[in-house]
Design an enzyme around this catalytic site. Structure first.
Site, PDB file in Angstrom:
ATOM      1  N   GLY A 153       0.894  -1.168   0.053  1.00 24.90           N
ATOM      2  CA  GLY A 153      -0.079   0.122   0.179  1.00 24.90           C
ATOM      3  C   GLY A 153       0.698   1.336  -0.142  1.00 24.90           C
ATOM      4  O   GLY A 153       0.400   2.239   0.380  1.00 24.90           O
ATOM      5  N   THR A 154       2.164   1.227  -0.712  1.00 23.68           N
ATOM      6  CA  THR A 154       2.701   2.603  -0.544  1.00 23.68           C
ATOM      7  C   THR A 154       2.054   3.413  -1.557  1.00 23.68           C
ATOM      8  O   THR A 154       2.358   4.610  -1.390  1.00 23.68           O
ATOM      9  CB  THR A 154       4.039   2.405  -0.987  1.00 23.68           C
ATOM     10  OG1 THR A 154       4.382   1.604  -2.327  1.00 23.68           O
ATOM     11  CG2 THR A 154       4.994   1.312  -0.022  1.00 23.68           C
ATOM     12  N   ASN A 155       1.447   2.807  -2.562  1.00 22.32           N
ATOM     13  CA  ASN A 155       0.855   3.988  -3.452  1.00 22.32           C
ATOM     14  C   ASN A 155      -0.610   4.472  -2.819  1.00 22.32           C
ATOM     15  O   ASN A 155      -0.794   5.723  -3.074  1.00 22.32           O
ATOM     16  CB  ASN A 155       0.452   3.219  -4.874  1.00 22.32           C
ATOM     17  CG  ASN A 155       1.415   3.241  -5.641  1.00 22.32           C
ATOM     18  OD1 ASN A 155       2.107   3.968  -6.152  1.00 22.32           O
ATOM     19  ND2 ASN A 155       2.300   1.895  -5.630  1.00 22.32           N
ATOM     20  N   MET A 190      -4.190  -6.979  -7.092  1.00 24.36           N
ATOM     21  CA  MET A 190      -3.848  -8.206  -7.792  1.00 24.36           C
ATOM     22  C   MET A 190      -4.557  -9.130  -8.209  1.00 24.36           C
ATOM     23  O   MET A 190      -4.501 -10.091  -8.312  1.00 24.36           O
ATOM     24  CB  MET A 190      -2.471  -8.973  -6.969  1.00 24.36           C
ATOM     25  CG  MET A 190      -1.406  -8.089  -6.237  1.00 24.36           C
ATOM     26  SD  MET A 190      -0.456  -7.554  -7.712  1.00 24.36           S
ATOM     27  CE  MET A 190       0.338  -9.005  -8.197  1.00 24.36           C
ATOM     28  N   HIS A 216       1.234   0.821 -13.264  1.00 24.71           N
ATOM     29  CA  HIS A 216       1.955  -0.228 -13.399  1.00 24.71           C
ATOM     30  C   HIS A 216       3.372   0.060 -13.818  1.00 24.71           C
ATOM     31  O   HIS A 216       3.693   1.226 -14.441  1.00 24.71           O
ATOM     32  CB  HIS A 216       1.353  -0.784 -14.874  1.00 24.71           C
ATOM     33  CG  HIS A 216       2.028  -2.102 -15.143  1.00 24.71           C
ATOM     34  ND1 HIS A 216       1.506  -3.078 -15.026  1.00 24.71           N
ATOM     35  CD2 HIS A 216       2.994  -2.226 -16.430  1.00 24.71           C
ATOM     36  CE1 HIS A 216       2.389  -4.078 -15.311  1.00 24.71           C
ATOM     37  NE2 HIS A 216       3.068  -3.505 -16.326  1.00 24.71           N
TER      38      HIS A 216
HETATM   39  C1  GRF Z   1       3.541  -1.076  -7.482  1.00 25.98           C
HETATM   40  O1  GRF Z   1       4.679  -1.429  -8.136  1.00 25.98           O
HETATM   41  C2  GRF Z   1       2.343  -1.069  -8.846  1.00 25.98           C
HETATM   42  O2  GRF Z   1       2.965  -0.245  -9.710  1.00 25.98           O
HETATM   43  C3  GRF Z   1       1.947  -2.457  -8.946  1.00 25.98           C
HETATM   44  O3  GRF Z   1       1.723  -3.126  -7.709  1.00 25.98           O
HETATM   45  C4  GRF Z   1       2.737  -2.410  -6.757  1.00 25.98           C
HETATM   46  C5  GRF Z   1       2.095  -2.061  -5.419  1.00 25.98           C
HETATM   47  O4  GRF Z   1       2.754  -1.447  -4.675  1.00 25.98           O
HETATM   48  N1  GRF Z   1       0.687  -2.424  -9.628  1.00 25.98           N
HETATM   49  P1  GRF Z   1       2.214  -0.888  -3.122  1.00 25.98           P
HETATM   50  O5  GRF Z   1       1.141  -1.754  -2.621  1.00 25.98           O
HETATM   51  O6  GRF Z   1       1.316   0.346  -3.507  1.00 25.98           O
HETATM   52  O7  GRF Z   1       3.313  -0.574  -2.457  1.00 25.98           O
END
Ligand code: GRF
Length: 221
Positions: A28-30, A104, A123
């Site tokens: 969940g860093t994004n 995912m 992505h």
């Molecule tokens: C990221 O690398 C994104 O590009 C891909 O999944 C990863 C998610 O990372 N779709 P996070 O859970 O947001 O850290």
């Protein structure tokens, strides 16, 4: 379809905050980048749903007081049933944009029809190169020297929707996925919130002659 999106977003009153939902499966860093930047400003994260119980992303949402739910594939008769339950919950929360941030799972037409032209994904490659799982590993195996990140609309294909934003980084000597991931993380964390803000501001304008070409209104990004 994308023209409808530009139209409806363009009518939004600027005083409103744009309600978004975020779908996650892992770290969940994004999501964190969205919570730290656009949340409470251009947009409000009104819901976070995970395909995985106990995903660390759920904790991040809870820390910001954002409602969370888990929609595990195993809890439903099939993917379609899961998608409908998920769509119902997001709609109840008032989401107008669904952001896939490390989600995912594939989303079927029944879900996408509920949020027409309003689902985006981040992505870790310069699409259309290296779609699907293991994008960084695919790029390393190919031997590329420029890596990058794409934020795109989600359609029924795998990472095949119209491109909103892309950014590249030169890593001519990269050999390890972790090294590439470390270089791509800051790009993702900048581009995904930027795309959300642009959509919230009604700044995207699909070309009526080619809806795959997403223009950004001048001065917005
Ligand atoms: C990221 O690398 C994104 O590009 C891909 O999944 C990863 C998610 O990372 N779709 P996070 O859970 O947001 O850290």
């Amino acid at each position: 379809m994308l023209c409808e999106l530009a139209h409806s977003y363009g009518e939004r009153r600027v005083s409103e905050r744009f309600p978004i939902a975020v779908l996650v499966s892992g770290t969940g860093t994004n999501l964190q980048a969205l919570l730290d930047t656009v949340h409470g400003r251009d947009a409000d994260v009104v819901a976070v749903a995970s395909s995985v119980a106990g995903a660390p992303a759920l904790e991040r949402a809870a820390r910001h007081g954002v409602p969370t739910a888990v929609f595990a594939r195993s809890g439903y008769a099939d993917r379609g049933a899961r998608d409908l339950a998920l769509a119902d919950w997001l709609a109840e929360r008032g989401a107008r944009l669904v952001v896939l941030a490390g989600y995912m799972e594939l989303l079927g037409a029944s879900f996408l029809d509920r949020f027409p032209a309003a689902v985006i994904n981040v992505h870790p490659s310069l699409l259309p190169a290296f779609p699907g799982l293991g994008a960084i590993e695919q790029a390393l195996a190919y031997g590329v020297k420029v890596f990058g990140v794409t934020v795109h609309f989600v359609d029924a294909g795998v990472d095949s929707g119209a491109v909103i934003l892309q950014r590249a980084v030169e890593l001519p000597h990269a050999r390890e996925p972790a090294e590439v991931l470390a270089a791509l993380r800051p790009l993702e964390h900048a581009l995904l919130p930027q795309a959300v803000a642009l959509i919230a501001q009604g700044a995207l304008a699909p070309d009526p002659a080619n809806e795959r070409r997403i223009a950004i209104r001048s001065g917005e990004g």
